[in-house]
Scaffold this motif. Structure first.
Motif, PDB file in Angstrom:
ATOM      1  N   GLY B  79     -17.621  -2.988  -4.549  1.00  0.00           N
ATOM      2  CA  GLY B  79     -18.593  -1.375  -4.757  1.00  0.00           C
ATOM      3  C   GLY B  79     -18.177  -1.059  -5.630  1.00  0.00           C
ATOM      4  N   PHE B  80     -17.160  -0.788  -6.993  1.00  0.00           N
ATOM      5  CA  PHE B  80     -17.898  -1.133  -8.027  1.00  0.00           C
ATOM      6  C   PHE B  80     -18.724  -1.541  -8.654  1.00  0.00           C
ATOM      7  CE2 PHE B  80     -13.475   0.486  -8.301  1.00  0.00           C
ATOM      8  CZ  PHE B  80     -13.088   1.762  -9.123  1.00  0.00           C
ATOM      9  N   LEU B  81     -18.217  -3.475  -7.953  1.00  0.00           N
ATOM     10  CA  LEU B  81     -19.493  -4.040  -8.562  1.00  0.00           C
ATOM     11  C   LEU B  81     -20.981  -3.487  -7.823  1.00  0.00           C
ATOM     12  CD1 LEU B  81     -19.896  -6.849 -10.684  1.00  0.00           C
ATOM     13  CD2 LEU B  81     -19.785  -8.122  -8.316  1.00  0.00           C
ATOM     14  N   ALA B  82     -21.124  -3.218  -7.267  1.00  0.00           N
ATOM     15  CA  ALA B  82     -22.546  -2.136  -6.141  1.00  0.00           C
ATOM     16  C   ALA B  82     -23.153  -1.423  -7.280  1.00  0.00           C
ATOM     17  CB  ALA B  82     -22.428  -2.543  -5.016  1.00  0.00           C
ATOM     18  N   GLY B  83     -21.661  -0.069  -7.924  1.00  0.00           N
ATOM     19  CA  GLY B  83     -22.385   0.782  -8.203  1.00  0.00           C
ATOM     20  C   GLY B  83     -22.226   0.785  -9.605  1.00  0.00           C
ATOM     21  N   ILE B  84     -22.100  -0.612 -10.746  1.00  0.00           N
ATOM     22  CA  ILE B  84     -22.325  -0.866 -12.051  1.00  0.00           C
ATOM     23  C   ILE B  84     -23.548  -1.251 -12.402  1.00  0.00           C
ATOM     24  CG2 ILE B  84     -22.148  -2.705 -14.015  1.00  0.00           C
ATOM     25  CD1 ILE B  84     -18.924  -2.266 -13.811  1.00  0.00           C
ATOM     26  N   ILE B  85     -24.014  -2.053 -10.764  1.00  0.00           N
ATOM     27  CA  ILE B  85     -25.354  -2.670 -11.111  1.00  0.00           C
ATOM     28  C   ILE B  85     -26.610  -1.472 -10.686  1.00  0.00           C
ATOM     29  CG2 ILE B  85     -26.688  -4.244  -9.559  1.00  0.00           C
ATOM     30  CD1 ILE B  85     -24.376  -5.930  -9.565  1.00  0.00           C
ATOM     31  N   ALA B  86     -26.050  -0.763  -9.749  1.00  0.00           N
ATOM     32  CA  ALA B  86     -26.977  -0.022  -9.195  1.00  0.00           C
ATOM     33  C   ALA B  86     -27.120   1.297  -9.917  1.00  0.00           C
ATOM     34  CB  ALA B  86     -26.393   0.657  -8.108  1.00  0.00           C
ATOM     35  N   THR B  87     -26.386   1.263 -10.779  1.00  0.00           N
ATOM     36  CA  THR B  87     -26.156   2.396 -11.963  1.00  0.00           C
ATOM     37  C   THR B  87     -27.376   2.437 -13.359  1.00  0.00           C
ATOM     38  OG1 THR B  87     -24.246   3.111 -10.911  1.00  0.00           O
ATOM     39  CG2 THR B  87     -24.523   4.304 -13.158  1.00  0.00           C
ATOM     40  N   THR B  88     -26.312   0.629 -13.560  1.00  0.00           N
ATOM     41  CA  THR B  88     -26.786   0.646 -14.653  1.00  0.00           C
ATOM     42  C   THR B  88     -28.932   0.570 -14.470  1.00  0.00           C
ATOM     43  OG1 THR B  88     -25.144  -0.688 -15.350  1.00  0.00           O
ATOM     44  CG2 THR B  88     -26.644  -1.510 -16.974  1.00  0.00           C
ATOM     45  N   GLY B  90     -30.566   1.611 -12.157  1.00  0.00           N
ATOM     46  CA  GLY B  90     -31.376   2.849 -12.080  1.00  0.00           C
ATOM     47  C   GLY B  90     -31.519   3.655 -13.533  1.00  0.00           C
ATOM     48  N   THR B  91     -30.726   3.798 -14.382  1.00  0.00           N
ATOM     49  CA  THR B  91     -30.677   4.069 -15.497  1.00  0.00           C
ATOM     50  C   THR B  91     -31.685   3.790 -15.994  1.00  0.00           C
ATOM     51  OG1 THR B  91     -28.335   4.823 -15.081  1.00  0.00           O
ATOM     52  CG2 THR B  91     -29.113   5.004 -17.552  1.00  0.00           C
ATOM     53  N   LEU B  92     -31.616   2.094 -16.353  1.00  0.00           N
ATOM     54  CA  LEU B  92     -32.583   1.528 -17.117  1.00  0.00           C
ATOM     55  C   LEU B  92     -33.453   2.315 -16.794  1.00  0.00           C
ATOM     56  CD1 LEU B  92     -30.739  -1.390 -18.103  1.00  0.00           C
ATOM     57  CD2 LEU B  92     -31.450   0.461 -19.317  1.00  0.00           C
ATOM     58  N   ILE B  93     -34.418   1.594 -15.684  1.00  0.00           N
ATOM     59  CA  ILE B  93     -35.727   2.118 -15.292  1.00  0.00           C
ATOM     60  C   ILE B  93     -35.978   3.503 -15.604  1.00  0.00           C
ATOM     61  CG2 ILE B  93     -37.287   2.481 -13.034  1.00  0.00           C
ATOM     62  CD1 ILE B  93     -35.705  -0.320 -12.455  1.00  0.00           C
ATOM     63  N   GLY B  94     -34.985   4.524 -14.964  1.00  0.00           N
ATOM     64  CA  GLY B  94     -35.163   6.051 -15.132  1.00  0.00           C
ATOM     65  C   GLY B  94     -35.553   6.791 -16.732  1.00  0.00           C
ATOM     66  N   VAL B  95     -34.751   6.399 -17.282  1.00  0.00           N
ATOM     67  CA  VAL B  95     -34.608   6.483 -19.017  1.00  0.00           C
ATOM     68  C   VAL B  95     -35.528   6.036 -19.487  1.00  0.00           C
ATOM     69  CG1 VAL B  95     -33.524   6.778 -20.717  1.00  0.00           C
ATOM     70  CG2 VAL B  95     -32.217   7.296 -18.320  1.00  0.00           C
ATOM     71  N   TYR B  96     -36.466   4.873 -19.584  1.00  0.00           N
ATOM     72  CA  TYR B  96     -36.884   4.542 -19.502  1.00  0.00           C
ATOM     73  C   TYR B  96     -38.706   4.913 -19.345  1.00  0.00           C
ATOM     74  CZ  TYR B  96     -39.880   1.027 -22.271  1.00  0.00           C
ATOM     75  OH  TYR B  96     -40.971   0.855 -23.340  1.00  0.00           O
ATOM     76  N   GLY B  97     -38.899   5.742 -17.781  1.00  0.00           N
ATOM     77  CA  GLY B  97     -39.539   6.108 -17.484  1.00  0.00           C
ATOM     78  C   GLY B  97     -40.110   7.203 -17.497  1.00  0.00           C
ATOM     79  N   GLY B  98     -38.814   8.552 -17.584  1.00  0.00           N
ATOM     80  CA  GLY B  98     -38.632   9.663 -17.738  1.00  0.00           C
ATOM     81  C   GLY B  98     -39.327   9.582 -19.753  1.00  0.00           C
ATOM     82  N   THR B 148     -29.786  -0.372  -3.569  1.00  0.00           N
ATOM     83  CA  THR B 148     -29.546   1.506  -4.270  1.00  0.00           C
ATOM     84  C   THR B 148     -30.351   2.254  -5.422  1.00  0.00           C
ATOM     85  OG1 THR B 148     -27.043   0.710  -4.155  1.00  0.00           O
ATOM     86  CG2 THR B 148     -27.958   0.808  -1.721  1.00  0.00           C
ATOM     87  N   TRP B 149     -29.727   0.972  -6.323  1.00  0.00           N
ATOM     88  CA  TRP B 149     -31.005   1.775  -7.911  1.00  0.00           C
ATOM     89  C   TRP B 149     -31.880   3.122  -7.591  1.00  0.00           C
ATOM     90  CZ3 TRP B 149     -35.786   1.358  -9.067  1.00  0.00           C
ATOM     91  CH2 TRP B 149     -36.197   0.108  -8.551  1.00  0.00           C
ATOM     92  N   THR B 150     -32.331   2.621  -6.315  1.00  0.00           N
ATOM     93  CA  THR B 150     -34.027   3.905  -6.957  1.00  0.00           C
ATOM     94  C   THR B 150     -33.558   5.529  -6.606  1.00  0.00           C
ATOM     95  OG1 THR B 150     -33.416   3.248  -4.113  1.00  0.00           O
ATOM     96  CG2 THR B 150     -35.433   2.378  -5.343  1.00  0.00           C
TER      97      THR B 150
END
Lengths: 324, 278, 268
Positions: B79-88, B90-98, B148-150
């Motif tokens: 859970g934690f590993l998946a959470g870290i990967i998905a959050t990182t 998703g955040t990088l892609i989302g912030v950069y695009g936004g 699940t990062w989407t």
């Protein structure tokens, strides 16, 4: 004539985390008659916003009453719990048009639902169609296209309409007193004028009976209020009719406020405005002597050591022992 | 500070935090006080609970408590590993695009939406199924994170693009900061509380996803997870044998962790959101 | 005194937002010049396009069509926009929103040195920050270790001005710098602006909704309405013989001490 609102030697303080007290409102007294508009002027931090909490009966810790009373129709509303005040005072007796009114509407709900909440909070049994009729009637009365506006979400409305909606919702229950806390700062002059016109209409229609108008722009109060109270460091330093305060101010702070105003009358080169240097005193300590003395352009050596009281000068009230 | 005090006064948060603390305690405390070996047979198959083996044994005769503790650890890890990967990610892609806006944003958004409409669970199942060898716990976590990062990206993009027009970003630009500097110094700090919530939610869904694919028999070969335990219980007829201790405890644990994390998330939302709106 | 050489020159400048039916022109076919060392005010109601126009002069927004020259060259002639920002700087309306709430004020003032290819030594930077603070009447120890929410609005607005004293640009875009401060601090902010103008021989573009304020500070006034410049001229010309109904409305809406304003007497 008995006044609609009577503020009697009111002092309010905030308790700080370390047991100290900040005396945000100190010995404030005034009355408000039916049909009257009172202006309260002063810079930020002078206690106006705290005073407003007191006027609505909302003493929510860490804000507490030190002494004094706020009486509406003879009843001291500061004796109520915040919950009772919310139920029986807010909206019916006193209503506030909030600062930055444009962002005070919940963006996820339609205007009609927001407005219906206000009515339901005071009348749980009101039925849907009665509420709707009442909203339509009121919104039409204040010059809105009721059907379109009620069905819209706040974000879909232009700024001017949103401002009207905020005012319409805050006065739905026909409050006796409306407090307009800088409803016009950061608005452009034309929108500001429209807002004030609407407030006047509410008075004329008898929807509200009196108003307290709080601002830092004396030039605005000139056209809005019949009397003005000038506040400084938690106290009223001058209280008189609009004419007296603006054109014949006796307290040095009032005069300094007038002097800092940019009276750029288009067509004639303006007089140079003079800023008031320094900052108001910190209210979390015991204060002795005149509170304005450190910034006062006409302070005398005896000012710093002498506590000032409101006294009558030229038919109005002034807190300065040198004023004459 | 004020926020933390506020949180501590929120009943939902307290319930969630207590439950989470309890599961963490179950995962990490028992090995300190008793000897547990999840690979050691201690008796016959499906022994009912006794004083010695509180939750009985599984189909191989291994102590269920030992299995649960090991399974819980693996589940938390996934859970934690998946959470870290998905959050990182998703955040990088989302912030950069936004923040960038324009064509780059359009491309990244299109890409995100493309991934979003592909049902991630099915992709997960296909991925795991196609890998016969070397399906390790870590690899499963990576799979989950990458599918699940989407929705993190979508949510973060919206936030970043509203921050983009704020004055402090304009000031940073005329201070000469480049995209990276602005993203890290002037946008991410404003999103931290939000990202923390996203991370918690992603962790919860990571744990659930792992349980689902493990229960289907597509879980990791190299470790015991709560989902694996369920899969074993199903395959070895624990249900028809009435051996409730073989499937009920893992089920409860999965439910409790997911519930705890969701409750923490919702209670934090109530406290953070007024700040976000401001 | 304004000189004859041109600082900005705009020809049929437009900026649109949105696509298709939602397309809206925030700035619509604006043509104007601003001379060096001139103070020009952009005046209009909220939503008239004055802020978008100011952002184009700052090179923070790109024009959709038309031409914008800065000192004779297209504004985006230099690939590195920092070259523009070393010469053209800005103060914003809401100083709390303009500073990042997560960093100390002092560190954010120092961040301005990012604009220079070679940053001065640590000691020189500290000294220049101190001098700038003193220039706006703030004692450096008073803001030591402080964060934006710990200062008053008037103080924060002076922090934005201190930044300008550090950078010493030749052009300043002032976007409503006085609309969020108390009436009594407003005069102070204006005073600092004038001081900057005198000291640095600056060109100032002053964005405001208050035509009275514009009258007080500027050499020329542009009146904007729905993205278009509907009138431009000297303060006296614009206020005494306005040609546009928009200007007349703006003049009419200022609450003046000596003139009838809302068409009814204050209530007794």
């Amino acid at each position: 004539m008995t006044p609609i609102l009577e503020v009697d030697r009111l002092s309010l303080h905030y308790r700080t985390r370390f047991g100290g007290r900040i005396h945000a409102v100190d010995d404030v007294s005034f009355t408000l008659q039916k049909g009257e508009i009172l202006g309260i002027a002063g810079e930020s931090g002078c206690g106006k916003t705290t005073l407003v909490s007191g006027l609505m009966g909302l003493l929510i810790p860490p804000l507490h009453r030190t002494t004094g009373a706020v009486r509406i129709a003879g009843r001291d509303i500061l004796g109520l719990t915040p919950d009772e005040a919310r139920r029986t005072v807010l909206g019916r007796e006193v209503s506030m048009i909030p600062q930055g009114a444009l962002n005070s509407l919940n963006p996820t709900r339609k205007v009609k639902d927001l407005a219906a909440d206000v009515i339901r909070s005071h009348d749980e049994r009101a039925d849907r169609s009665a509420i709707h009729d009442r909203l339509r009637e009121r919104f039409t009365k204040i010059g809105l296209d009721a059907d379109a506006v009620l069905d819209a979400y706040p974000v879909q409305l232009p700024a001017g309409t949103k401002q009207r909606v905020v005012i319409g919702i805050s006065t739905l229950l026909n409050p006796k007193i409306v407090i307009a806390d800088e409803p016009s700062s950061a608005l452009d002059v034309s929108t500001q004028k429209a807002v004030i016109r609407l407030l006047f209409d509410l008075l004329d229609e008898g929807i509200v009976s009196s108003m307290i108008f709080i601002t830092h722009e004396l030039s605005l109060l000139r056209h809005v209020s019949s009397r003005i109270a000038v506040m400084y460091a938690g106290q009223i330093v001058e209280l008189g009719t609009t004419e007296q305060v603006i054109f014949d101010g006796r307290q040095p702070y009032t005069r300094a406020l007038m002097g800092s105003m940019l009276s750029a009358e288009p067509g004639q080169k303006a007089r140079k405005p003079v800023a008031i240097e320094g900052a108001p005193p910190y209210l979390g300590q015991e204060l002795h002597g005149c509170r304005f003395a450190p910034r006062c352009p006409v302070a005398k050596p005896d000012c710093a050591g002498r506590d000032q009281v409101l006294r009558e000068v030229k038919n109005h009230w002034v807190r300065c022992h040198h004023a004459e | 500070m004020k926020l933390i005090r506020h949180l501590l006064r929120t009943p939902g948060f307290l319930v969630g935090a207590t439950l989470l603390g309890l599961t963490l305690a179950i995962a990490f405390l028992p090995p300190l006080v008793m000897s547990l070996d999840a690979y050691q047979r201690v008796g016959l198959a499906y022994l009912p609970p006794t004083a010695e083996h509180w939750l009985g044994t599984d189909h191989l005769g291994i102590d269920m408590v030992a299995l649960l503790v090991a399974g819980l650890r693996s589940s938390l890890y996934v859970g934690f590993l998946a959470g870290i990967i998905a959050t990182t990610l998703g955040t990088l892609i989302g912030v950069y695009g936004g923040y960038k806006g324009g064509l780059i944003d359009d491309l990244l958004t299109a890409c995100t939406n493309l991934f979003l409409v592909i049902p991630s669970l099915i992709v997960l199942i296909l991925l795991s199924g196609s890998l016969q060898e070397g399906r390790s716990l870590t690899l499963i976590a990576v799979f989950i994170g990458c599918t699940t990062w989407t929705w993190t990206a979508r949510a973060v993009r919206a936030q970043a693009s509203s921050l983009r027009s704020r004055d402090h970003v304009a000031l940073a630009r005329i201070n000469g900061y480049g995209t990276l500097g602005i993203v890290f110094l002037h946008i991410l700090p404003y999103l931290l509380s939000y990202l923390f919530m996203v991370f918690i939610l992603q962790t919860a869904s990571g744990i659930l996803s792992e349980s689902v694919i493990s229960m289907l028999g597509l879980g990791p070969y190299d470790s015991i997870s709560l989902g694996n335990l369920l899969n074993q219980a199903i395959r070895n007829e624990a249900l028809s044998d009435g051996a409730w201790w073989a499937f009920f405890p893992p089920m409860v644990l999965i439910t409790v962790i997911a519930f705890a994390l969701y409750v923490i998330n919702t209670s934090m939302e109530g406290i953070f959101n007024p700040r976000l709106r401001k | 005194m304004p000189s004859d050489s041109l600082c900005f020159e705009a020809n049929h400048l437009s900026r649109a937002f949105g696509h298709g039916r939602r397309r809206r022109l925030a700035v619509n076919d604006a043509t104007f010049t601003i001379r060096e060392r001139e103070i020009v005010s952009l005046v209009g109601q909220s939503g008239c396009g004055k802020t978008v126009l100011a952002k184009m002069l700052l090179r923070l927004e790109k024009p959709t069509s038309g031409q914008l020259l800065f000192r004779g060259r297209p504004i985006d002639a230099a690939a590195d926009p920092r070259e523009h920002w070393r010469q053209v700087q800005a103060v914003f309306q809401d100083p709390y929103a303009a500073f990042n709430q997560f960093f100390s004020i002092r560190s954010q003032l120092k961040a301005a040195f990012h604009l220079f290819p070679q940053r001065p030594s640590e000691r020189e930077m500290e000294e220049r920050v101190d001098q700038a603070l003193l220039a706006v009447n703030i004692r450096p120890p008073d803001i030591e270790g402080k964060y934006p929410f710990e200062l008053s609005g008037g103080q924060m607005q002076r922090m934005l001005l201190a930044r300008i004293f550090i950078l010493r640009p030749q052009v300043l875009i002032a976007d409503e710098p006085t609309s969020m401060v108390d009436a009594c601090s407003r005069a102070g902010i204006l005073e600092y602006l004038m001081k900057l103008k005198e000291e640095l021989q600056m060109t100032i573009v002053f964005v405001t909704h208050d035509i009275g304020l514009a009258y007080y500070v500027s050499d020329r006034i542009f009146i904007l309405h729905e993205g278009q410049i509907v009138e431009q001229g000297t303060p006296d010309a614009v206020t005494q013989s306005p040609t546009s109904p928009v200007t007349r409305q703006l003049l009419d809406d200022i609450p003046s001490l000596h003139r009838e304003w809302i068409g009814r007497a204050p209530r007794a």
